[in-house]
Design a protein around this motif. Structure first.
Motif: not given
Length: 358
Positions: A133-142, A145-148, A192-195
């Motif tokens: 969860t740490e890596k998922l929440l701290t990653a940058d996504y294309s 702009q805001v992960t949450s 750079d995505h959440i699936r």
């Protein structure tokens, strides 16, 4: 007399507000997502996502996250506060993540504080993370702009079309009630995505197995009425994509309290969106596709139910329906009854449109 009463009320209001802690929005860094990873049987590693909004007009939020280890979520949040430039507030928490290893060891000690909290909403979305969860929440996504915000939109808008909705109040009811085990969506960071990866199944508060994305959609069909999504079936030598216009489900209980029988009636109404090489210009051909659709969905549904019974996890809530059908139903007997209860599925299909060309 009225004047004395008026001033008494004013004095009471002033005295009450004097004891309240005032919170100015500009002085708070709002927690919008949080996740927990397994360290050992006594320790968790928690990551808090709290976007930072600089002062000024038309400013863009900046991703900000804080990570710490501890034994309780409140202690972890207190450690996060040591690094935050503003007071961390959880009143607008939107997403609560648990990694798969934590889920395997049980989640009740994590969910219980959320249920006790008076300032956290009951519509928080929960999910199991395959990975950190740490890596998922701290990653940058294309695409965000805001992960949450990306995470919240994914859980609320996209995944809810493919799997049953899983909010905090629903999960708490399943966890503490009778006759239905909890379930949660599984998500995973992919570059750079959440699936969305499928549906996590629980026995009591522990993760025991999972359903694929396809089986998760079948589970949704057996769990609730809904629309949206695509059913893909193979007919002769081609694949057909059928848009779900409406799906309804109804449970019927018969037999006795000692030997209950359950029939699940599913009604599917769809529109053919894709079927290259097929001509469906006659009612006979449409009925043939409907028959194949009915056959495939019945087979998938019964296979899924057998899996749930083998796992002894009543994720569809069959036990609650049996309990409500029979007066004075002995709840203690359901644990042994459930794996062998005959559960039959009857699917009715109706294709209302085969496309503009047809």
């Amino acid at each position: 007399m009225k004047k004395a009463l008026f001033w008494t009320v004013i004095a009471a209001i002033l005295l009450f507000n004097y004891n309240l802690e005032t919170k100015v929005l500009e002085d708070i860094q709002i927690i919008t997502a949080t996740g927990y990873d397994y360290v050992d049987k006594d320790t968790l590693r928690g990551t808090t996502d709290a976007p930072f909004y600089p002062q000024g007009q038309d400013v863009k939020p900046i991703n900000a996250s804080f990570t710490a280890s501890g034994h309780t979520i409140h202690n972890i949040r207190q450690q996060n506060q040591r690094e935050a430039q503003r007071n961390l507030g959880a009143g607008r928490l939107q997403s609560f993540l648990i990694n798969k290893e934590v889920a395997k060891h049980g989640v009740k000690h994590l969910i219980d504080p959320l249920g006790r909290s008076t300032y956290i909403g009951r519509d928080i979305k929960l999910a199991v993370v395959d990975g950190s969860t740490e890596k998922l929440l701290t990653a940058d996504y294309s695409n965000s702009q805001v992960t949450s915000r990306y995470l919240s939109d994914l859980l609320e808008e996209s995944i809810s079309r493919l799997a049953p909705e899983t909010e905090l109040h629903t999960f708490l009811a399943q966890l503490d009630g009778f006759g239905q085990e909890p379930f949660l969506p599984i998500i995973k960071q992919r570059d750079d995505h959440i699936r969305y990866m499928g549906l996590a199944l629980f026995k009591d508060d522990k993760y025991v197995d999972e359903l694929s994305v396809q089986d998760g959609y079948t589970f949704k069909m057996l769990h609730e009425k809904f629309k949206h999504g695509i059913y893909e079936i193979k007919y002769k030598n081609a694949y057909i994509a059928i848009e779900n216009l409406q799906s309804k489900v109804q449970y019927s209980v018969s037999g006795t309290a000692a030997k209950p029988r359950v029939t699940i009636y599913v009604t599917l109404r769809g529109k053919v969106q894709e079927g290259y090489g097929l001509t469906l210009h006659t009612k006979a051909k449409v009925h043939a596709v409907e028959k194949e659709w009915r056959k495939e969905m019945t087979t998938k549904a019964e296979k899924l139910i057998r899996k749930l019974q083998t796992l002894r996890t009543d994720s569809l809530g069959v036990g609650e329906r049996v309990r409500s059908h029979f007066r004075h139903f002995p709840k203690s007997s359901w644990e042994n009854l459930y794996p062998n209860v005959p559960i039959h599925v009857e699917v009715e299909t109706n294709i209302v449109n085969t496309g503009i060309i047809e």
